[in-house]
Write an enzyme that holds these catalytic residues in place. Structure first.
Site, PDB file in Angstrom:
ATOM      1  N   CYS A  73       0.569  -1.092  -0.178  1.00 33.85           N
ATOM      2  CA  CYS A  73       0.081  -0.242  -0.102  1.00 33.85           C
ATOM      3  C   CYS A  73       0.952   1.185   0.742  1.00 33.85           C
ATOM      4  CB  CYS A  73      -0.820   0.078   1.585  1.00 33.85           C
ATOM      5  SG  CYS A  73      -1.947  -1.435   1.528  1.00 33.85           S
ATOM      6  N   GLY A 102      -0.571  -0.229  -5.209  1.00 32.86           N
ATOM      7  CA  GLY A 102      -1.581  -0.407  -4.802  1.00 32.86           C
ATOM      8  C   GLY A 102      -2.636   0.182  -5.667  1.00 32.86           C
ATOM      9  N   ASN A 105       0.235   1.400   5.723  1.00 34.20           N
ATOM     10  CA  ASN A 105       1.132   0.343   4.756  1.00 34.20           C
ATOM     11  C   ASN A 105       1.493  -0.441   5.920  1.00 34.20           C
ATOM     12  OD1 ASN A 105       4.316   0.923   3.087  1.00 34.20           O
ATOM     13  ND2 ASN A 105       2.440  -0.535   2.976  1.00 34.20           N
ATOM     14  N   GLY A 106       1.656  -1.551   5.406  1.00 35.38           N
ATOM     15  CA  GLY A 106       2.291  -2.252   6.320  1.00 35.38           C
ATOM     16  C   GLY A 106       1.405  -3.790   6.356  1.00 35.38           C
ATOM     17  N   TYR A 144      11.957  -4.296  -5.723  1.00 35.22           N
ATOM     18  CA  TYR A 144      10.450  -4.507  -6.610  1.00 35.22           C
ATOM     19  C   TYR A 144       9.773  -2.973  -6.372  1.00 35.22           C
ATOM     20  CZ  TYR A 144       6.026  -6.302  -9.081  1.00 35.22           C
ATOM     21  OH  TYR A 144       5.353  -5.663  -9.628  1.00 35.22           O
TER      22      TYR A 144
HETATM   23  P1  5GP Z   1       6.051 -15.615 -11.497  1.00 33.85           P
HETATM   24  O1  5GP Z   1       5.238 -15.540 -12.452  1.00 33.85           O
HETATM   25  O2  5GP Z   1       6.965 -16.578 -10.850  1.00 33.85           O
HETATM   26  O3  5GP Z   1       4.880 -15.909  -9.839  1.00 33.85           O
HETATM   27  O4  5GP Z   1       5.616 -13.886 -11.264  1.00 33.85           O
HETATM   28  C1  5GP Z   1       7.587 -12.986 -11.288  1.00 33.85           C
HETATM   29  C2  5GP Z   1       7.037 -11.200 -12.040  1.00 33.85           C
HETATM   30  O5  5GP Z   1       6.000 -11.792 -11.109  1.00 33.85           O
HETATM   31  C3  5GP Z   1       8.271 -10.649 -11.381  1.00 33.85           C
HETATM   32  O6  5GP Z   1       8.627 -10.269 -12.854  1.00 33.85           O
HETATM   33  C4  5GP Z   1       7.419 -10.227 -10.494  1.00 33.85           C
HETATM   34  O7  5GP Z   1       7.357  -8.843 -10.964  1.00 33.85           O
HETATM   35  C5  5GP Z   1       6.126 -10.019 -10.116  1.00 33.85           C
HETATM   36  N1  5GP Z   1       4.706 -11.281  -8.925  1.00 33.85           N
HETATM   37  C6  5GP Z   1       3.926 -12.678  -9.529  1.00 33.85           C
HETATM   38  N2  5GP Z   1       3.570 -12.583  -8.451  1.00 33.85           N
HETATM   39  C7  5GP Z   1       4.737 -11.684  -7.723  1.00 33.85           C
HETATM   40  C8  5GP Z   1       4.086 -11.816  -6.041  1.00 33.85           C
HETATM   41  O8  5GP Z   1       2.772 -12.590  -5.665  1.00 33.85           O
HETATM   42  N3  5GP Z   1       4.798 -11.224  -5.317  1.00 33.85           N
HETATM   43  C9  5GP Z   1       5.983 -10.681  -6.012  1.00 33.85           C
HETATM   44  N4  5GP Z   1       6.459  -9.996  -5.049  1.00 33.85           N
HETATM   45  N5  5GP Z   1       6.174 -10.878  -7.212  1.00 33.85           N
HETATM   46  C10 5GP Z   1       5.809 -11.012  -7.978  1.00 33.85           C
HETATM   47 MG    MG Z   2       8.085  -8.500 -13.166  1.00 32.30          MG
END
Ligand code: 5GP
Ligand code: MG
Ligand code: SF4
Length: 465
Positions: A1, A27, A106-107, A246
């Site tokens: 958020c 968000g 946020n958190g 990220y």
């Molecule tokens: P994946 O398909 O491996 O679940 O998603 C990886 C990519 O999607 C990464 O490039 C990341 O930016 C984003 N991503 C998708 N789902 C998530 C999630 O639940 N948590 C995080 N931290 N990143 C995610």
């Molecule tokens: Mg990505």
């Protein structure tokens, strides 16, 4: 958020709209604002969807008069995940004997289930499914003489991650948990003040960055200026490493470091740790872009946009249902065939979570005639869920929770797959000596399983550390 607040400016709501729009990446499910005006009292608006679709018309902003206000952009990590109801949209508001207060958070509180149970037993009536509402009820139970006193007392009972922006009729309040897991910064805007999750939102309103709110700090801002307190003990910074990788915007500054520069440096480290012979370095846009630039620079392999992103889609992981997320990849990304054909391609992405994105992207790249596909990932394997405000799936759904690097490579069916090491990532964020295993300088629990705050609610539900 994302959270944002202003005090001492004409038409606070317009500044909130701008600030929240700049924090939209934090968000996208919903947004809300509360302002206060001497005549109108507290005013609020809460809406599903983007800030730009809900908070840009004068018709809405005119219902939010005042020179003081706070706002929130939401994505669900607690409460009813992925099915935000309007009643879960922040800021939350409470009336106390000394007046009203609004809170935006946020958190994620790691003991919210326990708190909620105790509060309900003692008569609190909850309106939402959100962990944040506990703070309001704890404030209502406090005997504190002022709202900041009550907030302090309430937050001392809360465990986990909180960067909070709150307000009374006359005060803007900011607070970070003792470990400072989520970001919060202070800015100066003319004669007024701003609190924001990230510095990119200070830029958009033309505010000057003053400083970060420190871990464990509470600031109370009035016409008289900024008063600072440290109500929590055991302070030591464990800022979220994943904000650097990220979550934050690349044009923000975190801990005095440019997020863009950190991400570029991650690419440099990756190229040193895991070199490979190839013809082209491609980012998986947008999150992999700075790391790909760094990788290309360090390796000398040309950089190219082999994958083109449709700018009108949101972030994949912020659309919480699995089905939508699966569709999302193709709606969002397409291969630049002319560039890819016949080449050995290095794809740089920020993280592998479930592996669904990476698998689809690999298929698209091979369909376009790539000779080889090599994945380089700008974070270590995500093997543990986050309980502090980033939405990760249950442990079993994380590819790295049950597969080695080689097993993941085979699962994704690519020529090679390498993740940056945890030490490499620490170096990229500026810790030259790498991670201190006795006293890690950051929260890195989603990579290491080393949780700086015991996730009490989850352990009660059977989660094993
Ligand atoms: P994946 O398909 O491996 O679940 O998603 C990886 C990519 O999607 C990464 O490039 C990341 O930016 C984003 N991503 C998708 N789902 C998530 C999630 O639940 N948590 C995080 N931290 N990143 C995610
Ligand atoms: Mg990505
Ligand atoms: Fe950040 Fe990961 Fe820690 Fe969550 S577990 S706060 S995403 S480093």
């Amino acid at each position: 958020c994302g959270v944002f607040g202003v005090i001492g400016v004409a038409d606070a709501a317009s500044f909130l709209a701008l600030g929240l729009h700049a924090l939209q990446h934090r968000g996208q499910e919903a947004a809300g604002m509360v302002t206060h005006d001497a005549e109108a009292g507290f005013c609020s608006a809460r809406r599903m969807g983007y800030v730009r679709d809900n908070f840009t018309s004068r018709k809405v902003l005119d219902t939010l008069p005042g020179t003081l206000g706070i706002g929130h952009v939401r994505y669900s990590t607690s409460g009813h995940k992925g099915q935000t109801a309007i009643r879960d949209v922040q800021p939350f508001f409470g009336e106390f004997s000394m007046g009203g207060a609004a809170v935006a958070h946020n958190g994620n509180l790691t003991n919210a289930a326990t708190l909620r149970r105790e509060l309900i037993e003692r008569g609190s009536i909850f309106q939402s499914s959100s962990d944040t509402e506990c703070i309001i009820h704890l404030m209502a139970r406090s005997m504190g003489r002022s709202i900041p006193d009550r907030m302090e007392e309430a937050l001392r009972k809360c465990e986990g991650a909180f960067s909070i922006v709150a307000m009374t009729r006359t005060k803007l309040i900011g607070c970070r948990d003792a470990l400072g897991v989520r970001p919060l910064v202070l800015g100066r805007l003319g004669d007024g003040w701003v609190l924001s999750s990230e510095t990119c939102a200070l830029d958009i309103v033309g505010a000057e960055f003053v400083r970060e709110i420190e871990p464990g700090e509470m600031v109370v801002i009035t016409g008289q200026g900024v008063e600072s307190n440290f109500p929590f003990k055991n302070r030591s910074s464990r800022f979220c490493l994943f904000e650097h990788v990220y979550f934050s915007r690349p044009d923000s500054i975190l801990g005095g470091r440019s997020v863009y520069e950190t991400r570029r440096q991650i690419g440099v480290e990756l190229a040193r740790e895991a070199p490979v012979e190839a013809d082209l370095v491609c980012p998986v846009p947008d999150s992999g872009t700075p790391a790909a630039i760094g990788f290309s620079h360090e390796s000398g392999i040309p950089y190219g946009m082999g994958i083109i992103r449709n700018q009108y889609m949101g972030r994949t992981f912020i659309e919480p249902s699995e089905q939508i997320r699966n569709m999302g990849v193709r709606l969002k990304l397409n291969v630049n065939r002319a560039l890819i054909r016949g080449k050995r391609v290095i794809l740089v992405d920020d993280s592998v979570v479930r592996g669904t994105t990476s698998r689809k992207i690999k298929e698209m790249i091979l369909d376009a005639g790539a000779a080889e596909v090599h994945f380089r990932i700008a974070s270590p394997p995500t093997a543990w869920p986050c309980f502090y405000g980033v939405d990760t799936p249950e442990r079993e759904k994380l590819l790295a929770s049950h597969m080695s690097e080689e097993e993941m490579r085979r699962h994704l069916d690519v020529d090679s797959l390498k993740f940056i090491t945890l030490d490499g990532l620490y170096r990229a964020v500026g810790v030259a000596e790498g991670r201190d295993p006795q006293k890690p300088q950051y929260c890195d629990a989603c990579f290491s399983g080393d949780y700086p705050v015991v996730p009490a609610d989850m352990i009660e539900k059977g989660f094993q550390l």
